[in-house]
Design a protein around this motif. Structure first.
Motif, PDB file in Angstrom:
ATOM      1  N   CYS A  38       0.836  -1.209   0.000  1.00 17.40           N
ATOM      2  CA  CYS A  38       0.000   0.000   0.000  1.00 17.40           C
ATOM      3  C   CYS A  38       0.870   1.259   0.000  1.00 17.40           C
ATOM      4  CB  CYS A  38      -0.908   0.003   1.230  1.00 17.40           C
ATOM      5  SG  CYS A  38      -1.871   1.521   1.392  1.00 17.40           S
ATOM      6  N   ASN A  41      -0.558   3.235   3.576  1.00 25.36           N
ATOM      7  CA  ASN A  41      -0.162   2.349   4.688  1.00 25.36           C
ATOM      8  C   ASN A  41      -0.206   2.999   6.072  1.00 25.36           C
ATOM      9  OD1 ASN A  41       0.361  -0.261   5.312  1.00 25.36           O
ATOM     10  ND2 ASN A  41       2.527  -0.234   4.784  1.00 25.36           N
ATOM     11  N   CYS A  43      -3.433   3.927   7.688  1.00 25.92           N
ATOM     12  CA  CYS A  43      -4.739   3.824   8.354  1.00 25.92           C
ATOM     13  C   CYS A  43      -4.551   3.058   9.673  1.00 25.92           C
ATOM     14  CB  CYS A  43      -5.742   3.116   7.460  1.00 25.92           C
ATOM     15  SG  CYS A  43      -6.021   3.987   5.907  1.00 25.92           S
ATOM     16  N   CYS A  46      -5.729  -0.755  10.026  1.00 19.80           N
ATOM     17  CA  CYS A  46      -5.414  -1.715   8.952  1.00 19.80           C
ATOM     18  C   CYS A  46      -4.072  -2.399   9.193  1.00 19.80           C
ATOM     19  CB  CYS A  46      -5.378  -0.970   7.620  1.00 19.80           C
ATOM     20  SG  CYS A  46      -4.813  -1.974   6.239  1.00 19.80           S
ATOM     21  N   TYR A  49      -0.895  -4.513   5.152  1.00 16.81           N
ATOM     22  CA  TYR A  49       0.437  -4.374   4.542  1.00 16.81           C
ATOM     23  C   TYR A  49       1.446  -3.761   5.513  1.00 16.81           C
ATOM     24  CZ  TYR A  49      -2.631  -4.875   0.498  1.00 16.81           C
ATOM     25  OH  TYR A  49      -3.585  -5.322  -0.383  1.00 16.81           O
TER      26      TYR A  49
END
Ligand code: SF4
Length: 370
Positions: A38, A41, A43, A46, A49
């Motif tokens: 991503c 990268n 967030c 999340c 990745y």
């Protein structure tokens, strides 16, 4: 019987990323990795990745992967003709037959080759209709490079009807409409966009890197360019503090976009993410199953769309009295506005049941995410 195609099959590999939407999983789509990981990268919810560097793959690399997938497909078809059908080919796709080893004994290269062969086999057996471009934001590719990749896929696999991909709203909002139209005309048909929330305070809190205005612009541009659009929203990601504005503003943004699909992915804290740490330290209060249903009720009540509203993931874990899922979990979901009353009725049904009937986000957090 000596089968030279089997030896040949072992020569080809192509790169695979870690995730794809459930609707593109299983046998549905051939996975082609257009970029790796991503480019954002950040967030806070999340983990997909985390710790992995974004790589902008060259067109040559991606085309080489497409060629490898095609070579495997052609060899499997040749074997099918020779052996009398795909059911016979299935017997060959076995680590013992291919490499003379048990699955657990395969080397990393053999494992990769085996996964590739199995993926292409399942895809062919299902009709070879769709391709999904991995990873997190294919639209970050230069327009001429992405169209070249799309044209190569179309030429290589004439049976393909649909090519789909993830896209970041930020990128879509700033890509010229003419470029989006070119990409659509080159063959990309469906976009999967992680909206998560339409509330600016929530978007800032989760470091989504995009405003609600940009979310609207991105969605409207995608529709104007002719894409079929799936938007994913995340019940619960506002926590107890922001749930109400999260629900209201998410409905507001979705109303402005009117996507083809609205897909629900309730927030579950994932290890190795900032939001998980905040939850452990008490800085983020998870909502209970009933609180999430009340959030859902508010959001659905305010939705004024002609979309399909879907609960196509087991994280939508609310139950009925008999233990079945409260909402159906298929990829087509409920047709709005016709079935809005039905969905609101199901929410009321879930609220009438004792809260312990449902599975909490704390319990879900301990389950593997698929
Ligand atoms: S943009 Fe998507 S993949 Fe990237 S960090 Fe955010 S949620 Fe994860």
């Amino acid at each position: 019987m000596v089968l030279p195609e089997v030896e040949e099959l072992k020569k080809y590999t192509f790169d695979l990323g870690p995730i794809r939407p459930p609707s593109e999983g299983g046998s549905a789509s051939l996975l082609i990795r257009a970029t790796s990981n991503c480019p954002w990268n950040l967030c806070t919810f999340c983990s997909s990745y985390k710790g992995k560097r974004f790589v902008y793959r060259s067109v040559e690399e991606v085309k080489k992967d497409i060629d490898s997938a095609k070579a495997i497909a052609d060899l499997l078809k040749a074997l099918s003709n020779k052996l009398g059908g795909m059911d016979w080919v299935a017997r060959i796709i076995d680590p013992l037959f291919l490499y003379g080893k048990e699955f657990e004994e395969l080397s990393p290269d053999e494992m990769r080759n085996y996964e590739n062969i199995a993926l292409v086999y399942r895809w062919l057996a299902a009709g070879a209709r769709a391709v999904f471009l991995q990873d997190a934001n294919t639209l970050i590719m230069r327009t001429n490079e992405l169209t070249e990749v799309l044209q190569h896929i179309r030429r290589s696999f004439p049976t393909v009807l649909r090519i789909t991909s993830y896209a970041r709203a930020k990128t879509l909002a700033h890509k010229p409409l003419e470029d989006l139209i070119k990409i659509r005309q080159a063959g990309l048909t469906r976009l999967h966009v992680g909206l998560e929330s339409g509330d600016d305070e929530v978007l800032t809190y989760i470091k989504k890197g995009v405003s609600s205005e940009e979310q609207i612009e991105a969605g409207q541009r995608s529709k104007k360019a002719g894409f079929e659009l799936s938007e994913y929203w995340m019940p619960g990601v506002g926590g107890r503090r922001l749930w109400e504005q999260h629900a209201k503003n998410t409905a507001r943004v979705l109303n402005e976009i009117n996507p083809d699909y609205i897909r629900s992915r309730p927030f579950t804290p994932r290890p190795n993410t900032p939001l998980y740490e905040a939850y452990l330290k008490g800085g983020f209060e998870l909502t209970t199953p009933h609180e999430r249903l009340r959030e859902l009720k508010l959001m659905v009540s305010e939705l004024n769309v002609t979309s399909r509203v879907c609960f196509d993931h087991f994280m939508n874990s609310w139950r009925r009295a008999d233990g079945a899922f409260l909402f159906k979990q298929d990829y087509e979901g409920y047709r709005f506005p016709e079935e809005k009353a039905l969905v609101l009725g199901l929410i009321e049904e879930g609220l009438r049941l004792d809260e312990s009937t449902h599975i909490s986000a704390e319990t879900l957090a301990k389950m593997p995410y698929i």
